[in-house]
Design a protein around this motif. Structure first.
Motif: not given
Length: 250
Positions: A232-244
């Motif tokens: 967690t300390q090594s990450l700035k952020k995480a964003t998600s994507k989907m194909i439906v």
């Protein structure tokens, strides 16, 4: 000779008059459910498949592991996280469609998305690896604006775009990575209405782009395990994507 000309002209006139009739017969294919799109609103449901991806942004910070006494233990670590593959998930939605005019309609399609994501984590300095499978059960509430083209026989292509709030109702454990329970997507897609004798079938492909950081940075569940915070300390952020890919029945 004149009789032959008269017969020839009569046959030619019959052929010429028959061509438009055959053309009209070919073009006037029977339309299924011709008044379906004139209803003010209608209901339906959908089933489908989806796949999701996590995009990680790293901050370049190094993590210093410690021993039981809180003293440095070993060289600093620089961790990187990625999703190396895609796992198919299953989704089911209800549908409420409100007609606005001949081309536009507003759709509300609440549903459930069940899926998982495999995350691979690598320490660049020591080449140590960690893996985590994140299971999710999303309660979604998509709101879309649908623009449909002119109907041609029993088909009508369309494009759709909107927003999709998502709430993960799956219970979270204390692992290396923990995701927030809420996310917000911007979606765009396309499909086609096929008019069958008793219902409409609408295959649709949609692309969803997460707008918020879904990584949980505050981890009080790891207050007694400082080494558990290394990813967690090594990450700035995480964003998600989907194909439906969904199939609507209306």
């Amino acid at each position: 000779m004149n009789n032959i000309k008269i017969v020839f002209l009569a046959v030619l006139a019959c052929v010429a008059s028959a061509i438009p009739v055959q053309a009209r017969t070919f073009n006037d294919k029977v339309q299924n459910r011709p008044y379906a799109d004139l209803r003010k609103w209608h209901l339906g449901f959908s089933v489908g498949l989806f796949t999701s991806d996590l995009h990680f942004t790293h901050n370049g910070l190094e993590f210093q592991p410690v021993d039981e006494n809180g003293n440095p233990a070993g060289a600093p670590q620089l961790w990187r996280a990625e999703q190396p593959d895609y796992q198919p998930g299953f989704c089911v939605n209800g549908l409420f469609d409100l007609r606005l005019n001949n081309y536009f309609s507003l759709r509300l399609s609440p549903g459930l998305y069940f899926g998982s994501r495999n995350i691979s984590m690598l320490d660049i300095t020591t080449r140590a690896t960690e893996r985590q499978n994140i299971k999710s059960a999303f309660l979604v509430l998509p709101v879309d604006l649908k623009f449909a083209a002119q109907r041609y026989r029993n088909a009508r292509p369309y494009v759709v775009g909107g927003i999709m709030p998502a709430f993960d109702v799956n219970k979270k454990g204390s692992e290396f990575l923990k995701l927030n329970t809420t996310d917000f997507y911007l979606s765009i897609g396309f499909g086609c209405d096929f008019y069958l004798p008793f219902f409409k079938l609408n295959p649709e492909l949609k692309f969803c782009f997460g707008l918020t950081d879904v990584l949980t940075h505050d981890r009080p569940d790891l207050s007694d395990d400082i080494n558990g915070m290394k990813i967690t300390q090594s990450l700035k952020k995480a964003t998600s994507k989907m194909i439906v890919l969904t199939f609507y029945f209306e």
